[in-house]
Design a protein around this motif. Structure first.
Motif, PDB file in Angstrom:
ATOM      1  N   ALA A 289       8.878   7.219   2.492  1.00 23.05           N
ATOM      2  CA  ALA A 289       7.834   7.111   1.202  1.00 23.05           C
ATOM      3  C   ALA A 289       6.461   7.749   1.800  1.00 23.05           C
ATOM      4  CB  ALA A 289       7.725   5.890   0.354  1.00 23.05           C
ATOM      5  N   THR A 290       6.003   8.611   0.897  1.00 20.99           N
ATOM      6  CA  THR A 290       4.519   9.060   1.120  1.00 20.99           C
ATOM      7  C   THR A 290       3.902   9.077  -0.272  1.00 20.99           C
ATOM      8  OG1 THR A 290       5.244  11.249   0.873  1.00 20.99           O
ATOM      9  CG2 THR A 290       5.022  10.564   3.009  1.00 20.99           C
ATOM     10  N   GLY A 291       2.437   9.063  -0.062  1.00 18.05           N
ATOM     11  CA  GLY A 291       1.859   9.021  -1.544  1.00 18.05           C
ATOM     12  C   GLY A 291       0.707   8.208  -1.238  1.00 18.05           C
ATOM     13  N   THR A 292       0.214   7.465  -2.510  1.00 22.16           N
ATOM     14  CA  THR A 292      -1.148   6.959  -2.389  1.00 22.16           C
ATOM     15  C   THR A 292      -1.148   5.406  -3.293  1.00 22.16           C
ATOM     16  OG1 THR A 292      -1.822   8.058  -4.627  1.00 22.16           O
ATOM     17  CG2 THR A 292      -2.506   8.796  -2.342  1.00 22.16           C
ATOM     18  N   TYR A 293      -1.948   4.685  -3.193  1.00 16.96           N
ATOM     19  CA  TYR A 293      -1.782   3.355  -3.812  1.00 16.96           C
ATOM     20  C   TYR A 293      -3.192   2.808  -4.226  1.00 16.96           C
ATOM     21  CZ  TYR A 293      -3.121   0.706   0.315  1.00 16.96           C
ATOM     22  OH  TYR A 293      -3.751   0.517   1.308  1.00 16.96           O
ATOM     23  N   ASP A 294      -3.207   1.868  -5.123  1.00 18.44           N
ATOM     24  CA  ASP A 294      -4.867   1.274  -5.513  1.00 18.44           C
ATOM     25  C   ASP A 294      -4.372  -0.036  -5.932  1.00 18.44           C
ATOM     26  OD1 ASP A 294      -6.993   0.305  -6.572  1.00 18.44           O
ATOM     27  OD2 ASP A 294      -7.778   2.346  -7.063  1.00 18.44           O
ATOM     28  N   THR A 295      -4.372  -1.171  -5.279  1.00 19.04           N
ATOM     29  CA  THR A 295      -3.995  -2.446  -5.599  1.00 19.04           C
ATOM     30  C   THR A 295      -4.967  -2.908  -6.650  1.00 19.04           C
ATOM     31  OG1 THR A 295      -4.859  -3.598  -3.566  1.00 19.04           O
ATOM     32  CG2 THR A 295      -2.652  -2.855  -3.793  1.00 19.04           C
ATOM     33  N   ASP A 296      -6.234  -2.400  -6.728  1.00 20.97           N
ATOM     34  CA  ASP A 296      -7.408  -2.973  -7.833  1.00 20.97           C
ATOM     35  C   ASP A 296      -6.893  -2.235  -9.056  1.00 20.97           C
ATOM     36  OD1 ASP A 296      -8.796  -4.673  -6.001  1.00 20.97           O
ATOM     37  OD2 ASP A 296     -10.247  -3.115  -5.737  1.00 20.97           O
ATOM     38  N   ALA A 297      -6.522  -1.079  -9.037  1.00 20.69           N
ATOM     39  CA  ALA A 297      -6.229  -0.408 -10.385  1.00 20.69           C
ATOM     40  C   ALA A 297      -4.550  -0.801 -10.942  1.00 20.69           C
ATOM     41  CB  ALA A 297      -6.476   1.069 -10.274  1.00 20.69           C
ATOM     42  N   ASP A 298      -3.774  -1.257  -9.635  1.00 17.62           N
ATOM     43  CA  ASP A 298      -2.515  -1.473  -9.863  1.00 17.62           C
ATOM     44  C   ASP A 298      -1.620  -0.300 -10.204  1.00 17.62           C
ATOM     45  OD1 ASP A 298      -2.432  -4.283  -9.656  1.00 17.62           O
ATOM     46  OD2 ASP A 298      -3.262  -4.360 -11.627  1.00 17.62           O
ATOM     47  N   THR A 299      -2.146   0.645  -9.355  1.00 17.81           N
ATOM     48  CA  THR A 299      -1.354   2.037  -9.431  1.00 17.81           C
ATOM     49  C   THR A 299      -0.753   2.242  -8.019  1.00 17.81           C
ATOM     50  OG1 THR A 299      -3.359   3.351  -8.802  1.00 17.81           O
ATOM     51  CG2 THR A 299      -2.758   2.804 -11.075  1.00 17.81           C
ATOM     52  N   LEU A 300       0.383   3.181  -8.226  1.00 18.33           N
ATOM     53  CA  LEU A 300       0.939   3.888  -7.062  1.00 18.33           C
ATOM     54  C   LEU A 300       1.598   5.006  -7.456  1.00 18.33           C
ATOM     55  CD1 LEU A 300       4.220   3.448  -6.576  1.00 18.33           C
ATOM     56  CD2 LEU A 300       3.728   1.105  -5.774  1.00 18.33           C
ATOM     57  N   SER A 301       1.669   6.028  -6.615  1.00 20.42           N
ATOM     58  CA  SER A 301       2.388   7.155  -6.577  1.00 20.42           C
ATOM     59  C   SER A 301       3.435   7.387  -5.374  1.00 20.42           C
ATOM     60  CB  SER A 301       1.669   8.396  -7.080  1.00 20.42           C
ATOM     61  OG  SER A 301       2.369   9.774  -7.003  1.00 20.42           O
ATOM     62  N   ALA A 302       4.528   7.518  -5.241  1.00 22.20           N
ATOM     63  CA  ALA A 302       5.289   7.381  -4.210  1.00 22.20           C
ATOM     64  C   ALA A 302       6.534   8.439  -4.269  1.00 22.20           C
ATOM     65  CB  ALA A 302       6.166   6.175  -3.637  1.00 22.20           C
TER      66      ALA A 302
END
Length: 481
Positions: A289-302
């Motif tokens: 997997a590659t991509g980005t995440y943001d646990t404060d915003a509860d988002t991820l894109s993998a």
């Protein structure tokens, strides 16, 4: 007294061509039928447009739907609701009865009749209804023969001798009626993913085109932070950044895997480019997997590496089913999201097709020991996904759940995937496969019955990637007892 009729079975022309996932599944067998309950269907049919025009025009009459039935605006077609019945998974036929009634009357021309208990039987390839005239009801009057298609939409109809009698014109016998559509109406439509764009409705095609899909928008997570460092506590201090590694566990749909390697398609499933398949024709694991995440915003894109290919219905080296899913991507935003893939069907490729809407059990995407995990994510087939599967399943059908785990630190330990190791006959390493020969045909239950399987109980001929379905039609010899 109701008139009894004896029918003889004849082959008639109802041709359905499948360019990807094989209406060729409609093979007749001698095995005992397995009845699967169906519910939530609607039947739309206008009888005949010229008849509706006559009733409300020259006859100065009216149509009055009741008991749930409705008529479209402008003296349009009629819809009967809450269709329920059964799917014969051996003969691949449906038998449905619908709620709603329709009163047709004209004081000027002196007629009054009512239709109720409307039924559609794909084995008999006909529409029937209970007809009430002059206070007497005749059950199951055959009103039209139907040219059954795998999609069950806009099916051609031919009015019967009985219909000519019911509607008062001998010229109607053998005349073309309005087209018939039978569709399932899901109890609730999946809400659009906040992170998926909504493109225009795709145009029908045997395989998806780039316009059939909408790519989920990338999350707005900032990616300019330094590489996250592991923390001593269970939760990681760094809340956003780049995904280091990860796995996606997803089986597409168990009934589809069973069908592909079963005795009807007699095909094979092959994984490659880092994907693996669990033993026993199990689900798939996509890696890297590659991509980005943001646990404060509860988002991820993998995005995940690996591909899976489904082949079946081989005839002289050609396959009626040849479907590859690759470059899978998953997005989540507040617990909702989308699953996309590059889809290649019979050599035609479409990129970033939104196959499924995703719904996680929780909106929270907390990283623990450097890993964000979302297991048992519900995957619901989209309209674009249904096109990708050539209408094999309807939009709204539940697919296999997805299991997501992504590492956000270099030393994080990902949970082992189901497809990490395989046994002989399954995928082992990067390019294993599951081959045909497993007994069984279309494994599906309830509302998930594949649309493609709903046809008639006659034989099927496979020819260079297309299936020709010969519908069973019943020729009537009106015969009083």
């Amino acid at each position: 007294m109701p008139v009894r009729r004896r029918r003889t079975i004849a082959l008639a022309a109802a041709v359905a061509t499948s360019a990807a996932l094989g209406a060729t599944a409609l093979a007749a067998t001698t095995a005992s039928a397995a009845e699967v309950p169906l519910f939530g269907y609607e039947l739309t049919w206008g009888i005949k447009q010229s008849y509706r025009t006559y009733v409300t025009g020259m006859a100065e009459g009216s149509f009055t739907p009741a008991d749930g039935a409705v008529q479209a605006a402008g003296n349009g077609v009629f819809t009967f609701v809450e269709g329920a019945g059964s799917y014969d998974s051996t003969a691949h036929t449906v038998d449905l009865a619908f709620k709603g009634s329709l009163k047709i009357e004209s004081k000027l021309h002196g007629f009054e009749l009512a239709l109720s208990d409307v039924k559609f039987d794909s084995a008999d390839a006909e529409i029937t209804a209970d007809v009430t005239r002059n206070g007497a009801t005749t059950d199951d009057v055959p009103l039209a023969d139907v040219t059954v298609t795998r999609a069950m939409t806009d099916m051609a109809t031919t009015l019967t001798k009985e219909a000519a009698d019911v509607f008062g014109s001998a010229s109607y016998e053998g005349a073309a009626g309005d087209p018939l559509t039978v569709v399932q109406k899901t109890a609730s439509s999946p809400s659009p993913s906040p992170s998926a764009s909504t493109s225009a409705s795709p145009t029908p095609s045997a395989s998806p085109s780039p316009s059939d899909s909408a790519s989920p928008s990338a999350s707005s997570s900032p990616s300019d932070s330094a590489s996250p460092a592991p923390s001593a506590s269970g939760s990681d201090a760094v809340t956003n950044g780049d995904i280091v590694d990860g796995r996606l566990g997803w089986g597409v749909k168990e009934s589809f895997r069973t069908y592909v390697v079963g005795g009807v398609a007699n095909g094979k499933i092959t994984v490659s480019d880092g994907a693996t398949q669990a033993s026993g024709n199990g689900p798939f694991t996509f890696t890297g997997a590659t991509g980005t995440y943001d646990t404060d915003a509860d988002t991820l894109s993998a995005s995940f590496e690996g591909a899976v290919n489904f082949k079946g219905h081989e005839e002289n080296g050609s396959y009626g089913l040849d479907l590859t899913l690759a470059d899978l991507k998953a997005t989540l935003d507040g617990g909702s999201g989308a699953l996309t893939a590059d889809v290649t069907s019979l050599g035609e490729k479409s990129e970033d097709v939104v196959l499924a809407e995703l719904k996680a059990k929780s909106s929270d995407l907390t990283a623990t020991d450097g890993v964000i995990t979302a297991d048992g994510v519900t995957a619901t087939l989209t309209e674009a996904g249904a096109k990708a599967f050539s209408g094999y399943y309807q939009a709204g059908a539940e697919l296999d759940p997805a299991d997501l785990s992504v590492a956000v630190t270099e030393d994080a330990q990902l949970p082992s995937g189901d497809g990490e190791s395989g046994t002989a006959g399954d995928s082992t390493g990067a390019t294993g496969s599951t081959t045909g020969g497993v007994s069984g045909a279309l494994a599906s239950t309830g509302s998930e019955t594949p649309v493609t399987a709903l046809g008639t109980a006659a034989g099927v001929t496979v020819a260079a990637g297309a299936g020709v379905v010969f519908a069973v039609r019943r020729r009537r010899a009106a015969e009083s007892r």
